[in-house]
Design an enzyme around this catalytic site. Sequence first.
Site, PDB file in Angstrom:
ATOM      1  N   TYR A 193      47.774 -84.797-106.556  1.00 11.99           N
ATOM      2  CA  TYR A 193      47.129 -86.109-106.423  1.00 11.99           C
ATOM      3  C   TYR A 193      48.133 -87.201-106.792  1.00 11.99           C
ATOM      4  O   TYR A 193      48.597 -87.271-107.931  1.00 11.99           O
ATOM      5  CB  TYR A 193      45.916 -86.145-107.357  1.00 11.99           C
ATOM      6  CG  TYR A 193      45.102 -87.416-107.366  1.00 11.99           C
ATOM      7  CD1 TYR A 193      45.177 -88.362-106.352  1.00 11.99           C
ATOM      8  CD2 TYR A 193      44.209 -87.669-108.412  1.00 11.99           C
ATOM      9  CE1 TYR A 193      44.407 -89.506-106.372  1.00 11.99           C
ATOM     10  CE2 TYR A 193      43.429 -88.811-108.445  1.00 11.99           C
ATOM     11  CZ  TYR A 193      43.533 -89.723-107.423  1.00 11.99           C
ATOM     12  OH  TYR A 193      42.764 -90.863-107.454  1.00 11.99           O
ATOM     13  N   LYS A 221      46.734 -85.226-102.029  1.00 13.71           N
ATOM     14  CA  LYS A 221      45.843 -86.372-101.918  1.00 13.71           C
ATOM     15  C   LYS A 221      46.707 -87.604-102.124  1.00 13.71           C
ATOM     16  O   LYS A 221      47.189 -87.863-103.228  1.00 13.71           O
ATOM     17  CB  LYS A 221      44.731 -86.312-102.968  1.00 13.71           C
ATOM     18  CG  LYS A 221      43.812 -87.533-102.934  1.00 13.71           C
ATOM     19  CD  LYS A 221      42.792 -87.529-104.074  1.00 13.71           C
ATOM     20  CE  LYS A 221      41.941 -88.797-104.035  1.00 13.71           C
ATOM     21  NZ  LYS A 221      40.981 -88.863-105.173  1.00 13.71           N
TER      22      LYS A 221
END
Length: 364
Positions: A193, A221
């Site tokens: 992320y 992400k």
Amino acid sequence: MAALKCNTLSLTNPALQFARPTSPDNYKRNAKWRSPQAAVIPNFHLPMRSLEVKNRTSTDDIKALRLITAIKTPYLPDGRFDLEAYDDLVNMQIVNGAEGIIVGGTTGEGQLMSWDEHIMLIGHTVNCFGGSIKVIGNTGSNSTREAIHATEQGFAVGMHGALHINPYYGKTSKEGMVSHFESVLSMGPSIIYNVPSRTGQDIPPPVIHTIAQSAYLAGVKECVGNDRVKQYTDNGIVVWSGNDDECHDSRWSYGATGVISVTSNLVPGLMRELMFGGKNPSLNAKLMPLMEWLFHEPNPIGLNTALAQLGVVRPVFRLPYVPLPLAKRVEFVNLVKEIGRENFVGEKDVQVLDDNDFILIGRY
């Protein structure tokens, strides 16, 4: 009587023996500096593993997910988890076509949980819904030690994948990022992320390209923007947009697999259509005011306020989050009417809550 057996390591193992001086004189004559690595036992600390396959998921299964909801965590008036409301929320995601959920992420306020709460919620989600939706536990941390421990526990309770942030606040070097991620990637399918606005540090592409050699890297992400998304997808790295307002273009113009979404907490069916139905600029434009409203203040403030006004969760906030001001609460009611109440989760009429309706909890 049979001799008792001890499971401790044998000190007769040469790898565990250390040179000890027999006398001060001998020590001075025979002293030779040895690298601390000489005392390291290869593969002594291995990730906890299980060969059971009840919830085991391949990395490719995670890579294929197009709509992943960063699920909200609701609370009871005393600040504990409201598991009844949580279960309803997850069920709404499943019924409306979400393929995965992030448990205890930023949206789910994992940053406000103890690790006991965190792992309990992951385990509860797997136990109740693991056969219907992919459960991705946020077990990342700015401490590598904590990330290792939480990820071991998360996979032990059955989560299908892990979400890992880069070390935040304290930051680290590029080499430190690689070492941090490599320490947890061996445990199971993982999503990295990247959200510099929260961590204070970008994960640069060379770091991702280095760790992409791991068979357990499902993808990234990415919140930096669609140029970065394309840079990865052009090189065969799976990406989920981390920005709802960019996810339509990320999916259909820049090669992203899908989105890890906040908005899908509210309108999961419409977000599924946005990710599955091909280019749909009119639907994207229809949802844009809602997305902008949700992120007027840092997430999850807007989402918490919205779900409370929809009557889906109790209006309970763990501090330091507080509800949006009255004018924004009125604005949300108008957005629901414009988009259509039938497209939102829950069955109650949307309402404008008063300031006194909210419960703010600092100790729980």
